[in-house]
Design a protein around this motif. Structure first.
Motif, PDB file in Angstrom:
ATOM      1  N   THR A  89     -10.929  11.603 -66.022  1.00 17.19           N
ATOM      2  CA  THR A  89     -10.130  11.622 -64.799  1.00 17.19           C
ATOM      3  C   THR A  89      -9.400  12.958 -64.722  1.00 17.19           C
ATOM      4  O   THR A  89      -9.401  13.740 -65.675  1.00 17.19           O
ATOM      5  N   LEU A 121      -1.760  18.147 -56.435  1.00 16.32           N
ATOM      6  CA  LEU A 121      -2.701  17.130 -56.905  1.00 16.32           C
ATOM      7  C   LEU A 121      -2.039  15.761 -57.034  1.00 16.32           C
ATOM      8  O   LEU A 121      -2.647  14.836 -57.585  1.00 16.32           O
ATOM      9  N   PHE A 124      -3.627  12.065 -57.354  1.00 15.19           N
ATOM     10  CA  PHE A 124      -5.028  12.146 -57.762  1.00 15.19           C
ATOM     11  C   PHE A 124      -5.182  12.104 -59.282  1.00 15.19           C
ATOM     12  O   PHE A 124      -6.257  12.381 -59.791  1.00 15.19           O
ATOM     13  N   GLU A 125      -4.107  11.744 -59.971  1.00 20.21           N
ATOM     14  CA  GLU A 125      -4.124  11.773 -61.432  1.00 20.21           C
ATOM     15  C   GLU A 125      -5.298  10.981 -62.002  1.00 20.21           C
ATOM     16  O   GLU A 125      -5.935  11.395 -62.965  1.00 20.21           O
ATOM     17  N   LYS A 127      -8.064   9.897 -60.406  1.00 21.31           N
ATOM     18  CA  LYS A 127      -9.373  10.034 -59.762  1.00 21.31           C
ATOM     19  C   LYS A 127     -10.296  10.827 -60.679  1.00 21.31           C
ATOM     20  O   LYS A 127      -9.845  11.521 -61.584  1.00 21.31           O
ATOM     21  N   GLN A 131     -14.223  13.137 -56.914  1.00 21.08           N
ATOM     22  CA  GLN A 131     -13.472  12.668 -55.742  1.00 21.08           C
ATOM     23  C   GLN A 131     -12.539  13.739 -55.184  1.00 21.08           C
ATOM     24  O   GLN A 131     -11.785  13.470 -54.263  1.00 21.08           O
ATOM     25  N   LEU A 132     -12.578  14.951 -55.740  1.00 17.30           N
ATOM     26  CA  LEU A 132     -11.706  16.026 -55.283  1.00 17.30           C
ATOM     27  C   LEU A 132     -12.462  16.989 -54.369  1.00 17.30           C
ATOM     28  O   LEU A 132     -13.669  17.155 -54.484  1.00 17.30           O
TER      29      LEU A 132
END
Ligand SMILES: Nc1ncnc2c1ncn2[C@@H]1O[C@H](COP(=O)(O)OP(=O)(O)OP(=O)(O)O)[C@@H](O)[C@H]1O
Ligand SMILES: [Mg+2]
Lengths: 252, 266
Positions: A89, A121, A124-125, A127, A131-132
């Motif tokens: 992740t 960010l 989004f830790e 994800k 997915q970025l």
């Protein structure tokens, strides 16, 4: 004060191909220096020599006035492609360097987590990198780099793979971040405008075998907001002339 | 990404995936049934699918008793093969010359005809579980080893360079990068090998066993009961499908990022 990094006459061959033909350059503490050169010149090779991925053929490298071999892993390196691990992740990716340094997983995450907001960010830790967006991936890779707290950052074309708009946004963001943190940075790029906008000094390399064609000091005041001021444009045009015109006088 | 779907479109999507396969298998079975009925061919030569099914249900206890040993032989053999393949793949990754020393031996092992080897292995190791484990391992070991070694080599060079710039040891790089990079290859190998494994186990039983689908088929054939042979074949096919499906499910659970990567690239 001694120089942070100094390369003298560093050379490298692959088989019988000369790639680096005596590179001499230096970086002062807190300075932002760029290496600008055509594709395939040997820019990434310089970083591989510095990070221990390759052995050089002659020349010497000093760090803080002593041979690089004596320094204890002074660089945080950001490879040309973001090199995010698809199976980790975002927070696990950004904590990677700290984990390798021996910090526990929990402590490493505790150290990177507060920086997610500053790096755009937040949220989004947990994800996965898939997915970025492209810009977020680069910011994650940059966060992974700076959080290691090394004496110097080596950034290899951090924005090379981005679309023009995202790239401009990222350049402004990096400029703002550098003003705040004053990292010592050596940046590789083949984007002239990017080099002029971000750097205190620029080394312009020739094509392969690479040598330093020119060293250019960028006197523009900071914080810089405008990528296209008349002064900046004049420097850009000058550099482009150096890069695009053959340099018979400087070839020996 | 994880939007809640209502059940109806999900079932429709599932059907769109498995529908064509069901259709082709169904057509084949239907044609067979029609042929067996119309041509008045003797059921001791070619039994109709309906008869196979009826006999399978009638003989379910015997079939079940013979399926259990086949499953345990398959899983035990496959587990041994996996363990050895993994250990060897790690050794090969750390000592590259081992690869050149060992691969020729394994390639030759793959050319041995099972028909000839199976009775010999049974002769040497008896009717117990050992010869079955050995034969299952023989057919599955090399594909798994190759998959793992290739998987390690597929590691992104930038990721390795990054890790060594951070000061990671070779062991650390293996654990952090090379091992996870091999997962897609590992699972691809697993899906192929698991089908070989069932065939290997049945072959071993055919060559001599107290119980098992292989020996059941042999006995049914000798008693002129092709319907029971086919019933056992049906079971082994279902077993293979079930194992295949299990590997797919395990892969999904083990690699949640894989489908995200695939979606990004498409
Ligand atoms: N391991 C290697 N063996 C042989 N040649 C190599 C090797 N690594 C790099 N080269 C060659 O060295 C030259 C310089 O490569 P390098 O990656 O340093 O270029 P670069 O300036 O970073 O280019 P780009 O801007 O495209 O990233 C290239 O011509 C490349 O083919
Ligand atoms: Mg490069």
């Amino acid at each position: 004060m001694s120089r942070r990094l100094e390369l003298r006459q560093v050379s490298k061959r692959f088989g019988d191909i000369d790639v680096l033909a005596g590179i001499t350059l230096h970086v002062e503490p807190g300075e932002f220096v760029s290496i600008l050169g055509p594709s395939g010149a040997g820019k990434s090779t310089i970083f591989r020599l510095l990070t221990g991925g390759l052995e050089g053929h002659g020349g010497c490298v000093d760090f803080d006035g002593r041979p690089l071999a004596d320094a204890c892993r002074p660089f945080a390196f950001m490879p040309q492609h973001d090199a995010l691990m698809p199976w980790r992740t975002v927070i696990e990716n950004t904590a990677l360097g700290l984990e390798v340094q021996g910090m526990s997983r929990k402590a490493a995450r505790g150290k990177v987590a507060p920086l997610f907001g500053e790096f755009g960010l937040a949220g989004f830790e947990h994800k996965y990198p898939a997915q970025l967006s492209g810009g977020m991936r680069q910011r994650a890779a940059l966060l992974r780099t700076v959080v290691q707290d090394r004496a110097m950052l080596l950034l290899d074309e951090p924005f090379g793979a981005l679309d023009a708009l995202t790239r401009t946004g990222m350049q402004r963001w990096l400029q703002m971040m550098w003003d705040r943190h004053r990292w010592t940075v050596l940046l590789i790029t083949h984007d002239v405008r990017e080099a002029v906008f971000l750097s205190d000094r620029i080394y312009v390399l020739s094509g392969r075998p690479a040598r330093v064609l020119r060293e250019i000091i960028i006197p523009l005041p900071r914080p810089r907001k405008d990528l296209a001021s008349p002064e900046a444009s004049a420097i850009e045009a000058d550099i482009l002339d150096t890069l695009l015109e053959p340099q018979p006088a400087q070839r020996t | 990404m994880s939007q809640p779907f209502s059940a109806a479109p999900r079932i429709a999507a599932l059907f769109a995936k498995v529908g064509p396969a069901l259709l082709s298998v169904g057509t084949l079975v239907l044609a067979w049934e029609l042929y067996a009925r119309i041509s008045s061919i003797s059921p001791t030569t070619l039994p109709a699918p309906s008869r196979v099914l009826a006999q399978a249900i009638q003989q379910r206890q015997a079939l079940f008793d013979n399926t259990v040993p086949t499953i345990s032989a398959t899983l035990a053999g496959f587990a041994c093969s996996l363990a050895v393949a993994f250990i060897l793949s790690v050794l090969i990754d750390f000592f590259k010359p081992l690869r050149r020393a060992l691969f020729p031996v394994f390639i030759i092992s793959q050319t041995l005809p099972l028909v000839a080897i199976a009775p010999l292995v049974v002769l040497w190791f008896g009717f117990g579980l050992t010869p079955k484990i050995m034969l299952v391992a023989l057919v599955t070991f090399f594909p798994m080893l190759v998959a793992l070694v290739q998987g390690y080599d597929s590691t992104d060079r930038d990721i390795s360079a990054l890790l060594s710039s951070m000061g990671a040891s070779r062991m650390r790089i293996f654990l952090l990068a090379r091992l996870p990079s091999s997962l897609p290859y590992f699972f691809a190998g697993l899906r192929i090998s698991i089908t070989y494994a069932v065939v290997g186990a049945i072959f071993a039983e055919y060559a001599g066993a107290a119980k098992g689908l292989g020996i059941y088929m042999l006995n049914a054939k000798n008693n002129f009961r092709p319907d029971l042979v086919l019933a056992a074949v049906l079971i082994s096919a279902l077993l293979t499908l079930a194992l295949f499906a299990a590997t797919v499910l395990i892969q999904r659970a083990a690699m949640p990022w894989e489908r995200l990567e695939a979606a990004r690239k498409s």
